[in-house]
Motif scaffolding. Sequence first.
Motif, PDB file in Angstrom:
ATOM      1  N   SER A 153      -2.231  -1.440  -3.288  1.00 18.96           N
ATOM      2  CA  SER A 153      -3.148  -0.354  -3.305  1.00 18.96           C
ATOM      3  C   SER A 153      -2.993   0.977  -2.975  1.00 18.96           C
ATOM      4  O   SER A 153      -1.804   1.238  -2.361  1.00 18.96           O
ATOM      5  CB  SER A 153      -4.246  -0.741  -1.902  1.00 18.96           C
ATOM      6  OG  SER A 153      -3.471  -0.710  -0.590  1.00 18.96           O
ATOM      7  N   LEU A 154      -3.787   2.085  -3.248  1.00 16.92           N
ATOM      8  CA  LEU A 154      -3.410   3.477  -3.150  1.00 16.92           C
ATOM      9  C   LEU A 154      -4.266   3.853  -2.198  1.00 16.92           C
ATOM     10  O   LEU A 154      -5.502   3.857  -2.299  1.00 16.92           O
ATOM     11  CB  LEU A 154      -3.679   4.008  -4.442  1.00 16.92           C
ATOM     12  CG  LEU A 154      -3.481   5.716  -4.540  1.00 16.92           C
ATOM     13  CD1 LEU A 154      -1.937   6.241  -3.990  1.00 16.92           C
ATOM     14  CD2 LEU A 154      -3.662   6.376  -5.762  1.00 16.92           C
ATOM     15  N   GLU A 155      -3.656   4.461  -0.935  1.00 21.77           N
ATOM     16  CA  GLU A 155      -4.554   4.741   0.125  1.00 21.77           C
ATOM     17  C   GLU A 155      -4.644   6.442  -0.073  1.00 21.77           C
ATOM     18  O   GLU A 155      -3.657   7.268  -0.135  1.00 21.77           O
ATOM     19  CB  GLU A 155      -3.980   4.555   1.335  1.00 21.77           C
ATOM     20  CG  GLU A 155      -4.738   4.971   2.462  1.00 21.77           C
ATOM     21  CD  GLU A 155      -3.866   5.043   3.886  1.00 21.77           C
ATOM     22  OE1 GLU A 155      -4.635   5.110   4.962  1.00 21.77           O
ATOM     23  OE2 GLU A 155      -2.704   4.695   3.835  1.00 21.77           O
ATOM     24  N   LEU A 156      -5.704   7.087  -0.025  1.00 18.02           N
ATOM     25  CA  LEU A 156      -5.972   8.587  -0.315  1.00 18.02           C
ATOM     26  C   LEU A 156      -6.157   8.904   1.057  1.00 18.02           C
ATOM     27  O   LEU A 156      -7.002   8.746   1.852  1.00 18.02           O
ATOM     28  CB  LEU A 156      -7.053   8.916  -0.954  1.00 18.02           C
ATOM     29  CG  LEU A 156      -7.039   8.088  -2.561  1.00 18.02           C
ATOM     30  CD1 LEU A 156      -8.308   8.702  -3.397  1.00 18.02           C
ATOM     31  CD2 LEU A 156      -5.872   8.731  -3.326  1.00 18.02           C
TER      32      LEU A 156
ATOM     33  N   SER B 190       0.623   5.590  -0.209  1.00 15.98           N
ATOM     34  CA  SER B 190      -0.293   6.712   0.488  1.00 15.98           C
ATOM     35  C   SER B 190      -0.189   7.955  -0.512  1.00 15.98           C
ATOM     36  O   SER B 190       0.998   8.153  -0.776  1.00 15.98           O
ATOM     37  CB  SER B 190      -0.235   6.726   1.903  1.00 15.98           C
ATOM     38  OG  SER B 190      -0.447   5.721   2.463  1.00 15.98           O
TER      39      SER B 190
ATOM     40  N   ILE C  27      -9.128  12.491  -8.676  1.00 16.52           N
ATOM     41  CA  ILE C  27      -9.435  11.411  -7.768  1.00 16.52           C
ATOM     42  C   ILE C  27     -10.099  10.280  -8.002  1.00 16.52           C
ATOM     43  O   ILE C  27      -9.534   9.106  -8.253  1.00 16.52           O
ATOM     44  CB  ILE C  27     -10.192  11.960  -6.333  1.00 16.52           C
ATOM     45  CG1 ILE C  27      -8.995  12.766  -5.478  1.00 16.52           C
ATOM     46  CG2 ILE C  27     -10.335  10.727  -5.695  1.00 16.52           C
ATOM     47  CD1 ILE C  27      -9.771  13.331  -4.211  1.00 16.52           C
ATOM     48  N   GLU C  28     -10.997  10.682  -9.178  1.00 15.51           N
ATOM     49  CA  GLU C  28     -11.786   9.242  -9.814  1.00 15.51           C
ATOM     50  C   GLU C  28     -10.919   8.644 -10.808  1.00 15.51           C
ATOM     51  O   GLU C  28     -10.849   7.498 -10.802  1.00 15.51           O
ATOM     52  CB  GLU C  28     -13.127   9.876 -10.498  1.00 15.51           C
ATOM     53  CG  GLU C  28     -14.108  10.525  -9.593  1.00 15.51           C
ATOM     54  CD  GLU C  28     -15.473  10.838 -10.220  1.00 15.51           C
ATOM     55  OE1 GLU C  28     -15.308  11.065 -11.712  1.00 15.51           O
ATOM     56  OE2 GLU C  28     -16.423  10.972  -9.522  1.00 15.51           O
TER      57      GLU C  28
ATOM     58  N   ALA D 183      -5.534   3.068 -10.011  1.00 12.81           N
ATOM     59  CA  ALA D 183      -4.633   2.271  -9.083  1.00 12.81           C
ATOM     60  C   ALA D 183      -5.385   0.825  -8.986  1.00 12.81           C
ATOM     61  O   ALA D 183      -4.653   0.037  -8.703  1.00 12.81           O
ATOM     62  CB  ALA D 183      -4.810   3.170  -7.740  1.00 12.81           C
ATOM     63  N   GLU D 184      -6.774   0.637  -9.225  1.00 16.94           N
ATOM     64  CA  GLU D 184      -7.594  -0.356  -8.993  1.00 16.94           C
ATOM     65  C   GLU D 184      -6.906  -1.257 -10.327  1.00 16.94           C
ATOM     66  O   GLU D 184      -6.743  -2.414 -10.103  1.00 16.94           O
ATOM     67  CB  GLU D 184      -8.779  -0.217  -9.049  1.00 16.94           C
ATOM     68  CG  GLU D 184      -9.438   0.404  -7.896  1.00 16.94           C
ATOM     69  CD  GLU D 184     -10.902   0.776  -7.861  1.00 16.94           C
ATOM     70  OE1 GLU D 184     -11.558   0.643  -8.797  1.00 16.94           O
ATOM     71  OE2 GLU D 184     -11.521   1.332  -6.947  1.00 16.94           O
TER      72      GLU D 184
ATOM     73  N   THR E 274       0.959  -1.204   0.061  1.00 13.20           N
ATOM     74  CA  THR E 274       0.097   0.097  -0.093  1.00 13.20           C
ATOM     75  C   THR E 274       1.044   1.284   0.099  1.00 13.20           C
ATOM     76  O   THR E 274       1.753   1.349   1.033  1.00 13.20           O
ATOM     77  CB  THR E 274      -0.944  -0.075   1.194  1.00 13.20           C
ATOM     78  OG1 THR E 274      -1.761  -1.123   1.262  1.00 13.20           O
ATOM     79  CG2 THR E 274      -1.687   1.427   1.265  1.00 13.20           C
TER      80      THR E 274
ATOM     81  N   THR F 247      -7.951   6.965  -8.736  1.00 11.61           N
ATOM     82  CA  THR F 247      -8.462   5.792  -8.034  1.00 11.61           C
ATOM     83  C   THR F 247      -8.765   4.474  -8.874  1.00 11.61           C
ATOM     84  O   THR F 247      -8.500   3.630  -8.617  1.00 11.61           O
ATOM     85  CB  THR F 247      -9.742   6.166  -7.383  1.00 11.61           C
ATOM     86  OG1 THR F 247      -9.514   6.997  -6.281  1.00 11.61           O
ATOM     87  CG2 THR F 247     -10.229   4.837  -6.441  1.00 11.61           C
TER      88      THR F 247
ATOM     89  N   THR G 123      -7.385  12.323   2.675  1.00 13.86           N
ATOM     90  CA  THR G 123      -8.026  13.411   2.200  1.00 13.86           C
ATOM     91  C   THR G 123      -8.066  14.529   3.185  1.00 13.86           C
ATOM     92  O   THR G 123      -8.629  13.949   4.089  1.00 13.86           O
ATOM     93  CB  THR G 123      -9.169  13.398   1.280  1.00 13.86           C
ATOM     94  OG1 THR G 123     -10.025  12.479   2.410  1.00 13.86           O
ATOM     95  CG2 THR G 123      -8.686  12.195   0.282  1.00 13.86           C
TER      96      THR G 123
END
Length: 446
Positions: A76-79, A46, A58-59, A65-66, A44, A62, A81
């Motif tokens: 995984s990419l943790e946001l 961040s 962001i959309e 990243a998926e 992960t 995200t 915010t």
Amino acid sequence: MKRKQFLALAAGAASLPLIAACGGSTGGASSTAAAVEGEIEPRTISWLLSRPANGAVIEIMTALAEEYAADHEGFSLELITTPDRPSYIQKYETLAAANELPELFDTDATPFAAKLNAAERMVDVEDLLTQLGVLEDFRPAALDYQRFDDGLLRMIPLEFGVEVFWYNKALFAAAGVEVPTTLDEMVPLCEALAASGVTPIAVGGADAWPLERYVAYQPFRIAGPDYITDLKRGDAAFADEPGSASAAWLAELGEVGAFQQGFSSVGYADAQALFTSGKAAIYNMGTWELPNLATTELPAEMHEQIGFFTLPAADGSVTGADEFVAPSGIGVAVNAQTYDPLVRDFLRFALERYPEEYAKSGLLGPTSIDPVIPDNALPIYQEAIDVAAELGEATLMPWDTQLDPSTNSRLQQELVLLVQGDITAEEFLTTMDDTLAKNAPKYFED
């Protein structure tokens, strides 16, 4: 914790350990993208950011990243915010002082960020984009907006836009006014609009930066971009002609009621709604809001009434009509201390796909790919997009990205007081020059 206490803690934490914390660091990229070798080990990562949750950036990131995770199990990419910018800056500077920034973090090319870079906390983005083979795809203006004064590039632009003054033609006609050709003309313009019973200018004062844009306009026209470069270092003063002209102009705008009552507590969305509902005549905002300002999402009565004009001139302007604010938004910095083959590979994947996906959003992007104009666009949508193709060389850099944190924070507070008439222009200038003299040397020592 009260706001003043938090600010004092953040300022104290950020001032001394920043360099020391990084000087003894081992590993990482040491401010270069070339130093990373080895196997890609998914984990992960961040991203500390301050962007609209439902925004295109962001959309898209995200979704990318998926997609990347599908081929890299364990990634995984943790946001992380923080939607409003003042709170974000506090968090960013506090984490930086504690040496706890994540792999990716949003930042402008501020004096604070320059300190991080001097301490080798940021990957060389020009080197990175060159190695990935995408540097030439970016608009030069988008990259230049992210550069420090010495030309170093340490942030990746994910957006681009031009800022204009949107206006309501019907409200202008009802007040018997026309589009201003000079900044000084905006004072009687706003006075007439206020007398007609509408709010002249809608501004999101709670977010601080929209009002701060106005303090930069007179100096940019009078003295060009060099004034803020000199000012932030203490080599110029707020009381010099460009700054004093700005203070006097803002005081006059306040006197004629240019901004809505209670503007200092009005948020971004509410300010925009004031304009789109026909209750305010002018709204100074960038093309990133085209979906809300130039499509059938507008109330029907606004479809034929929406217009825009660019930054007016000033007497003896040294910058041209085609030169104004053209930002590429807050950039993404790459933490040199946590930079590794995984971070590099994910950025390679994302930056190869991102430009085309962003163009589908209908917005001007940081690369040369033309945006896809939405089906519900009004004619003015394309007109606003076309402005970006006609930009001149000089760019107005927003002052919140240029001044040191303490001076900028004080400026935002004093601007509200100035416009509200709680202090005079002379008091404003004295306070700001005292603040600048106290704080600028901490960031701009030779």
